[in-house]
Design a protein around this motif. Structure first.
Motif, mmCIF file in Angstrom:
data_model
loop_
_atom_site.group_PDB
_atom_site.id
_atom_site.type_symbol
_atom_site.label_atom_id
_atom_site.label_comp_id
_atom_site.label_asym_id
_atom_site.label_seq_id
_atom_site.Cartn_x
_atom_site.Cartn_y
_atom_site.Cartn_z
ATOM 1 N N PRO A 66 1.373 7.932 -2.887
ATOM 2 C CA PRO A 66 1.414 6.532 -2.467
ATOM 3 C C PRO A 66 0.506 5.646 -3.309
ATOM 4 O O PRO A 66 -0.568 6.063 -3.730
ATOM 5 C CB PRO A 66 0.928 6.582 -1.016
ATOM 6 C CG PRO A 66 0.072 7.802 -0.944
ATOM 7 C CD PRO A 66 0.691 8.787 -1.906
ATOM 8 N N THR A 67 0.966 4.431 -3.562
ATOM 9 C CA THR A 67 0.116 3.431 -4.179
ATOM 10 C C THR A 67 -0.841 2.878 -3.120
ATOM 11 O O THR A 67 -0.745 3.234 -1.935
ATOM 12 C CB THR A 67 0.963 2.279 -4.734
ATOM 13 O OG1 THR A 67 1.658 1.650 -3.643
ATOM 14 C CG2 THR A 67 1.979 2.798 -5.744
ATOM 15 N N SER A 68 -1.752 1.993 -3.528
ATOM 16 C CA SER A 68 -2.664 1.392 -2.547
ATOM 17 C C SER A 68 -1.884 0.594 -1.510
ATOM 18 O O SER A 68 -2.160 0.675 -0.309
ATOM 19 C CB SER A 68 -3.667 0.485 -3.267
ATOM 20 O OG SER A 68 -4.506 1.236 -4.102
ATOM 21 N N GLU A 69 -0.890 -0.191 -1.974
ATOM 22 C CA GLU A 69 -0.056 -0.927 -1.026
ATOM 23 C C GLU A 69 0.783 0.045 -0.203
ATOM 24 O O GLU A 69 1.043 -0.181 0.980
ATOM 25 C CB GLU A 69 0.861 -1.900 -1.770
ATOM 26 C CG GLU A 69 0.148 -3.046 -2.453
ATOM 27 C CD GLU A 69 -0.361 -2.676 -3.840
ATOM 28 O OE1 GLU A 69 -0.195 -1.488 -4.233
ATOM 29 O OE2 GLU A 69 -0.919 -3.548 -4.523
ATOM 30 N N GLY A 70 1.216 1.137 -0.851
ATOM 31 C CA GLY A 70 1.988 2.138 -0.137
ATOM 32 C C GLY A 70 1.229 2.766 1.013
ATOM 33 O O GLY A 70 1.813 3.090 2.055
ATOM 34 N N GLU A 71 -0.079 2.923 0.838
ATOM 35 C CA GLU A 71 -0.909 3.467 1.926
ATOM 36 C C GLU A 71 -0.823 2.567 3.160
ATOM 37 O O GLU A 71 -0.764 3.056 4.299
ATOM 38 C CB GLU A 71 -2.366 3.577 1.469
ATOM 39 C CG GLU A 71 -2.616 4.598 0.365
ATOM 40 C CD GLU A 71 -2.824 5.996 0.920
ATOM 41 O OE1 GLU A 71 -2.486 6.239 2.092
ATOM 42 O OE2 GLU A 71 -3.312 6.846 0.156
ATOM 43 N N VAL A 72 -0.823 1.243 2.947
ATOM 44 C CA VAL A 72 -0.723 0.297 4.063
ATOM 45 C C VAL A 72 0.630 0.438 4.748
ATOM 46 O O VAL A 72 0.730 0.463 5.980
ATOM 47 C CB VAL A 72 -0.927 -1.148 3.563
ATOM 48 C CG1 VAL A 72 -0.705 -2.148 4.688
ATOM 49 C CG2 VAL A 72 -2.324 -1.311 2.967
ATOM 50 N N VAL A 73 1.684 0.539 3.946
ATOM 51 C CA VAL A 73 3.030 0.680 4.495
ATOM 52 C C VAL A 73 3.160 1.985 5.274
ATOM 53 O O VAL A 73 3.697 2.007 6.388
ATOM 54 C CB VAL A 73 4.074 0.631 3.358
ATOM 55 C CG1 VAL A 73 5.473 0.891 3.909
ATOM 56 C CG2 VAL A 73 4.031 -0.710 2.651
#
Length: 405
Positions: A66-73
């Motif tokens: 996961p990307t950093s934004e992906g972690e939030v998602v």
């Protein structure tokens, strides 16, 4: 369809796909777990990334990372699905057959349930939602099959919600704000260095400086995902070329294995012969010839240190010992030396040799051309602010370390 139908940033199918890819690691394996085709999984992920205008996953060492934004998602998706699973467990107590709410429910099911619970009529709910009454009836039948119990009791005054319908309507009121808040959460993320930094380490190399550099980066840039993994040269080279890692560290060779890669020196080191501090070899060994019958701990074949080990014995017209014990990590090699009569060929920079474990001792035999260099291997065309930051921290860590030597 009027404005009462809520537009959610992600479908619940997309949430299931995202969490399964995170859990299992690949789209292919996620498709098997979800009983979907791989194209369907790939399409769901692509549509989710397009809707949110972010990259959720990037290719990593062990699969999708996961990307950093992906972690939030992923966090948002996990929360939604966990609340659905909790409600499903409560409903499961009423029936013996396995429920399918978490696996198949979509937003339209919850919106219809919520509307009918509020107005007590399928026709009025259809008007409220801007859809047809047959669509409402069909949706109610679908979710009733998922939970295997009646949702409404038909009375002269309309549809009376049963316990299952009340629980589902309550669930919708709890999960809808979580889903709707996702876009705002992503947009409000601080404008700072983000992303994934994945660093490979060759056997025996740089285990003492990478964690220090990582700690500094983590303190200054908490939204960077940091990874370190160990592997052999060819594996790390392929991973770097394929974008699974960003760089790797270790003993430099005569040149990188592929023209896409470049090597940069970091710190000078020297090969050293190490034995247990009370080993008899310290009393009698004066030359390499005195060590030909010893048991050895060395790095694996194909590494610079193994090549140097074999060259030592060729230089005195001796075959290298064939019963050498191969080790993959520096720490395990030192521990094995401490607890055995074996001798190890290792390498140390000035600081590490001065900080040698007191239970170990360098054998005072002069080695031919013992100098070697620890370096970092990068992809020629894939530089980034993350790698630049890591290089800066690594350089600072090495300078501070050698200043204490």
């Amino acid at each position: 369809m009027n404005n009462t139908m809520v537009d959610f940033p992600l479908t619940l199918k997309q949430c299931r796909v995202i969490t399964e890819i995170m859990k299992i690691g690949t789209e292919k394996d996620a498709s098997v777990s979800l009983n979907l085709s791989q194209p369907s999984v790939s399409r769901a992920l692509s549509q989710a990334e397009s809707a949110l205008q972010i990259r959720i996953f990037t290719r990593g060492w062990s699969g999708a990372e996961p990307t950093s934004e992906g972690e939030v998602v992923i966090s948002s998706c996990n929360t939604l699905l966990q609340m659905m699973a909790d409600t499903e467990r409560h409903l499961q107590q009423n029936v013996s057959s396995l429920l399918k709410l978490k696996a198949y429910a979509e937003w339209r099911h919850f919106m219809v349930i919520d509307a009918v619970v509020k107005v007590g009529s399928a026709s009025v709910a259809a008007q409220t939602l801007g859809i047809t009454q047959p669509a409402v009836s069909k949706t109610l039948k679908e979710i009733e099959n998922m939970v295997q119990q009646p949702l409404f009791l038909r009375t002269r005054h309309g549809l009376m919600p049963q316990e299952a319908a009340k629980q589902l309507a309550s669930l919708y009121l709890r999960i809808s704000p979580v889903a709707q808040a996702l876009r705002h959460t992503l947009q409000s993320l601080p404008n700072e260095l983000t992303g994934r930094l994945s660093v490979g380490m060759l056997s025996f190399s740089c285990q003492d400086i990478v964690p220090v550099a990582f700690a500094s980066i983590f303190k200054q840039h908490p939204r960077i995902r940091l990874q370190a993994m160990q592997g052999p040269y060819h594996m790390l080279s392929n991973a770097l070329r394929q974008g699974e890692i960003d760089c790797f560290l270790g003993l430099m060779r005569k040149g990188p294995i592929h023209p896409d890669l470049i090597e940069l020196p970091l710190v000078r080191a020297q090969y050293a012969l190490i034995a247990r501090a009370d080993h008899p070899v310290h009393r009698y060994a004066k030359t390499l010839s005195d060590l030909t019958n010893e048991r050895w701990i060395v790095a694996r074949h194909g590494t610079p240190i193994r090549d140097y080990f074999e060259s030592l014995f060729h230089s005195i017209d001796n075959k290298p010992p064939i019963q050498a014990l191969e080790m993959l990590t520096f720490a395990s090699s030192e521990e094995l030396v401490i607890h055995s009569d074996a001798i190890a060929l290792l390498f140390y920079d000035d600081w590490n040799i001065h900080q040698l474990n007191p239970r170990l001792k360098q054998i005072p035999i002069e080695l031919p051309n013992p100098e070697c260099t620890l370096g970092i291997t990068l992809h020629r065309d894939r530089q980034s602010p993350l790698i630049d930051t890591f290089m800066d921290e690594l350089t600072l860590t090495i300078e501070q370390k050698l200043a204490l030597a």
